[in-house]
Design a protein around this motif. Structure first.
Motif, PDB file in Angstrom:
ATOM      1  N   SER A  23       0.870  -1.189   0.000  1.00  0.00           N
ATOM      2  CA  SER A  23       0.000   0.000   0.000  1.00  0.00           C
ATOM      3  C   SER A  23       0.896   1.224   0.000  1.00  0.00           C
ATOM      4  O   SER A  23       2.090   1.097   0.284  1.00  0.00           O
ATOM      5  CB  SER A  23      -0.866   0.036   1.269  1.00  0.00           C
ATOM      6  N   SER A  25       2.449   4.250   1.934  1.00  0.00           N
ATOM      7  CA  SER A  25       2.790   4.348   3.359  1.00  0.00           C
ATOM      8  C   SER A  25       1.644   5.009   4.126  1.00  0.00           C
ATOM      9  O   SER A  25       1.151   6.068   3.742  1.00  0.00           O
ATOM     10  CB  SER A  25       4.066   5.182   3.496  1.00  0.00           C
ATOM     11  N   GLY A  26       1.208   4.356   5.194  1.00  0.00           N
ATOM     12  CA  GLY A  26       0.174   4.923   6.056  1.00  0.00           C
ATOM     13  C   GLY A  26      -1.222   4.407   5.780  1.00  0.00           C
ATOM     14  O   GLY A  26      -2.167   4.719   6.513  1.00  0.00           O
ATOM     15  N   ALA A  27      -1.392   3.577   4.746  1.00  0.00           N
ATOM     16  CA  ALA A  27      -2.749   3.096   4.423  1.00  0.00           C
ATOM     17  C   ALA A  27      -3.228   2.040   5.416  1.00  0.00           C
ATOM     18  O   ALA A  27      -4.423   1.745   5.501  1.00  0.00           O
ATOM     19  CB  ALA A  27      -2.804   2.548   3.002  1.00  0.00           C
ATOM     20  N   GLY A  28      -2.301   1.425   6.155  1.00  0.00           N
ATOM     21  CA  GLY A  28      -2.744   0.523   7.223  1.00  0.00           C
ATOM     22  C   GLY A  28      -2.292  -0.922   7.113  1.00  0.00           C
ATOM     23  O   GLY A  28      -2.743  -1.777   7.876  1.00  0.00           O
ATOM     24  N   LYS A  29      -1.344  -1.229   6.213  1.00  0.00           N
ATOM     25  CA  LYS A  29      -1.005  -2.646   6.013  1.00  0.00           C
ATOM     26  C   LYS A  29      -0.312  -3.277   7.224  1.00  0.00           C
ATOM     27  O   LYS A  29      -0.554  -4.435   7.529  1.00  0.00           O
ATOM     28  CB  LYS A  29      -0.173  -2.856   4.741  1.00  0.00           C
ATOM     29  N   THR A  30       0.490  -2.498   7.948  1.00  0.00           N
ATOM     30  CA  THR A  30       1.166  -3.076   9.116  1.00  0.00           C
ATOM     31  C   THR A  30       0.139  -3.405  10.198  1.00  0.00           C
ATOM     32  O   THR A  30       0.159  -4.499  10.789  1.00  0.00           O
ATOM     33  CB  THR A  30       2.212  -2.079   9.682  1.00  0.00           C
ATOM     34  N   THR A  31      -0.773  -2.478  10.444  1.00  0.00           N
ATOM     35  CA  THR A  31      -1.810  -2.692  11.464  1.00  0.00           C
ATOM     36  C   THR A  31      -2.690  -3.870  11.062  1.00  0.00           C
ATOM     37  O   THR A  31      -2.999  -4.736  11.888  1.00  0.00           O
ATOM     38  CB  THR A  31      -2.671  -1.408  11.611  1.00  0.00           C
ATOM     39  N   ARG A 145      -3.495   9.958   8.640  1.00  0.00           N
ATOM     40  CA  ARG A 145      -3.029   8.738   9.330  1.00  0.00           C
ATOM     41  C   ARG A 145      -1.532   8.794   9.591  1.00  0.00           C
ATOM     42  O   ARG A 145      -1.056   8.428  10.658  1.00  0.00           O
ATOM     43  CB  ARG A 145      -3.384   7.486   8.516  1.00  0.00           C
ATOM     44  N   ARG A 149      -0.076   8.992  13.331  1.00  0.00           N
ATOM     45  CA  ARG A 149       0.774   7.906  13.806  1.00  0.00           C
ATOM     46  C   ARG A 149       1.885   8.472  14.686  1.00  0.00           C
ATOM     47  O   ARG A 149       2.351   7.827  15.613  1.00  0.00           O
ATOM     48  CB  ARG A 149       1.353   7.127  12.614  1.00  0.00           C
ATOM     49  N   ARG A 160       6.728  10.714   2.011  1.00  0.00           N
ATOM     50  CA  ARG A 160       5.880   9.527   1.782  1.00  0.00           C
ATOM     51  C   ARG A 160       4.615   9.897   1.005  1.00  0.00           C
ATOM     52  O   ARG A 160       4.177   9.135   0.140  1.00  0.00           O
ATOM     53  CB  ARG A 160       5.565   8.863   3.119  1.00  0.00           C
ATOM     54  N   ASN A 180      -9.274   0.314   2.817  1.00  0.00           N
ATOM     55  CA  ASN A 180      -9.215   0.365   4.282  1.00  0.00           C
ATOM     56  C   ASN A 180      -9.826   1.668   4.778  1.00  0.00           C
ATOM     57  O   ASN A 180      -9.125   2.615   5.137  1.00  0.00           O
ATOM     58  CB  ASN A 180      -7.764   0.227   4.760  1.00  0.00           C
ATOM     59  N   ASP A 181     -11.182   1.658   4.775  1.00  0.00           N
ATOM     60  CA  ASP A 181     -11.922   2.804   5.289  1.00  0.00           C
ATOM     61  C   ASP A 181     -12.282   2.471   6.736  1.00  0.00           C
ATOM     62  O   ASP A 181     -11.662   2.935   7.679  1.00  0.00           O
ATOM     63  CB  ASP A 181     -13.155   2.995   4.394  1.00  0.00           C
TER      64      ASP A 181
HETATM   65  N1  LIG Z   1      -9.085   2.010   8.907  1.00  0.00           N
HETATM   66  C1  LIG Z   1      -8.343   2.887   9.610  1.00  0.00           C
HETATM   67  N2  LIG Z   1      -8.911   3.999  10.089  1.00  0.00           N
HETATM   68  C2  LIG Z   1      -8.172   4.904  10.786  1.00  0.00           C
HETATM   69  N3  LIG Z   1      -6.855   4.767  11.077  1.00  0.00           N
HETATM   70  C3  LIG Z   1      -6.244   3.668  10.603  1.00  0.00           C
HETATM   71  C4  LIG Z   1      -6.944   2.679   9.856  1.00  0.00           C
HETATM   72  N4  LIG Z   1      -6.070   1.691   9.520  1.00  0.00           N
HETATM   73  C5  LIG Z   1      -4.892   2.051  10.050  1.00  0.00           C
HETATM   74  N5  LIG Z   1      -4.985   3.236  10.708  1.00  0.00           N
HETATM   75  C6  LIG Z   1      -3.909   3.969  11.394  1.00  0.00           C
HETATM   76  O1  LIG Z   1      -3.120   4.585  10.376  1.00  0.00           O
HETATM   77  C7  LIG Z   1      -1.747   4.638  10.784  1.00  0.00           C
HETATM   78  C8  LIG Z   1      -0.886   4.011   9.682  1.00  0.00           C
HETATM   79  O2  LIG Z   1      -1.107   2.612   9.687  1.00  0.00           O
HETATM   80  P1  LIG Z   1       0.076   1.568   9.420  1.00  0.00           P
HETATM   81  O3  LIG Z   1       1.277   1.961  10.210  1.00  0.00           O
HETATM   82  O4  LIG Z   1      -0.504   0.236   9.619  1.00  0.00           O
HETATM   83  O5  LIG Z   1       0.323   1.875   7.884  1.00  0.00           O
HETATM   84  P2  LIG Z   1       1.342   1.198   6.856  1.00  0.00           P
HETATM   85  O6  LIG Z   1       0.608   1.072   5.575  1.00  0.00           O
HETATM   86  O7  LIG Z   1       1.900  -0.025   7.426  1.00  0.00           O
HETATM   87  O8  LIG Z   1       2.461   2.307   6.743  1.00  0.00           O
HETATM   88  P3  LIG Z   1       4.042   2.139   6.419  1.00  0.00           P
HETATM   89  O9  LIG Z   1       4.147   1.687   5.002  1.00  0.00           O
HETATM   90  O10 LIG Z   1       4.566   3.515   6.600  1.00  0.00           O
HETATM   91  O11 LIG Z   1       4.642   1.174   7.381  1.00  0.00           O
HETATM   92  C9  LIG Z   1      -1.653   3.925  12.124  1.00  0.00           C
HETATM   93  O12 LIG Z   1      -1.617   4.885  13.159  1.00  0.00           O
HETATM   94  C10 LIG Z   1      -2.937   3.087  12.179  1.00  0.00           C
HETATM   95  O13 LIG Z   1      -3.372   2.898  13.510  1.00  0.00           O
END
Ligand SMILES: Nc1ncnc2c1ncn2[C@@H]1O[C@H](COP(=O)(O)OP(=O)(O)OP(=O)(O)O)[C@@H](O)[C@H]1O
Ligand SMILES: Nc1nc2c(ncn2[C@@H]2O[C@H](COP(=O)(O)O)[C@@H](O)[C@H]2O)c(=O)[nH]1
Length: 224
Positions: A23, A25-31, A145, A149, A160, A180-181
């Motif tokens: 995704s 960066s920040g879209a939520g894939k790690t979470t 996001r 974070r 990013r 990921n809404d």
């Molecule tokens: N559906 C959602 N609604 C609101 N906030 C979210 C949602 N999904 C994830 N987040 C939050 O968005 C932030 C970014 O998520 P995350 O670190 O998982 O992104 P990532 O895609 O892994 O980023 P990176 O590539 O930088 O590692 C985190 O603080 C997470 O808690």
């Protein structure tokens, strides 16, 4: 990018799968991947190596293997990575041994890697890789996001965001796309993909022997 990949991995009667999440960066894939693993403790997370500095709270060996550039490039030369790439000015790579061990053990592995890594894995293990792209609801929410974070400087967040469009441009190289809404719904969709992919015929080579036995062409009984 350079990589040293093996061909499809066979583990007796069960083929493991490689669940690849990418995704911007920040879209939520790690979470999402961490929650998926919490719900399915039999999954293995591929812990990448990186030359970027740790963020506050990140633990070496859990979030990443943090390495110097020299150590990373030495591991590249040894053929120690499944794949590696430069992302946001730092090196990132998938250590080969833990992934191979998990797959040989018949376990499914989750990867949180960018499009370059996803493409490399898919090229070399097309039958084993399932690619999932995570989209944010909007670029405004993506920035929110990243900012909320609270782990990166404004400059890094801007860098990013500047790369977000080019990362999203690869969305159609993936097997599945999840918006990921609402987080719970996105996690539910991810779980559904995992469970359906685990049922695919190709991941159950034991079926061939079972069907032979069933139709009288093999031994009387076939234990799965
Ligand atoms: N559906 C959602 N609604 C609101 N906030 C979210 C949602 N999904 C994830 N987040 C939050 O968005 C932030 C970014 O998520 P995350 O670190 O998982 O992104 P990532 O895609 O892994 O980023 P990176 O590539 O930088 O590692 C985190 O603080 C997470 O808690
Ligand atoms: N090709 C690879 N990409 C990777 C790997 N590990 C992480 N990543 C991707 O890098 C960016 C930035 O990650 P961050 O933790 O610094 O925010 C993100 O897109 C990751 O998915 C890897 O081993 N190979």
């Amino acid at each position: 990018m350079s990589e040293a990949l093996t061909g499809p991995v066979f583990r007796g009667r069960r083929r493991g799968l490689m669940l690849v999440l990418s995704s911007p960066s920040g879209a939520g894939k790690t979470t999402l991947s961490k929650r998926l693993i919490a719900l399915n403790p039999d999954l293995v997370l591929s812990v990448s190596a990186t030359t970027r500095p740790p963020r506050p709270g990140e633990v070496d060996g859990e979030d990443y293997y943090f390495m110097s550039e020299d150590a990373f490039l030495a591991k590249v030369d040894e053929g120690g990575f499944y794949e590696w790439a430069k992302v946001f000015d730092h090196y990132y790579g998938t250590p080969k041994t833990p992934v191979e061990e998990a797959l040989e053990d018949g376990r499914d592995v989750v990867f949180d890697i960018d499009w370059q890594g996803a493409r490399a894995l898919a090229e070399h293990s097309p039958d084993d890789v399932v690619r999932i792209f995570i989209l944010p609801p909007s670029l405004t929410l993506l920035r929110e996001r990243l900012t909320k974070r609270g782990q990166d400087t404004d400059e890094i967040v801007e860098g990013r965001m500047a790369r977000a469009r080019s990362e999203i441009a690869h969305w159609d190289e993936y097997d599945y796309v999840i918006l990921n809404d609402d987080f719970s719904r996105a996690l539910e969709k991810l779980s559904e993909i995992l469970h359906a992919e685990r049922l695919r015929r190709v991941r159950h080579p034991w079926l061939e022997g079972f069907v032979e036995a069933l139709t009288g062409e093999g031994p009387d009984r076939y234990d799965n």
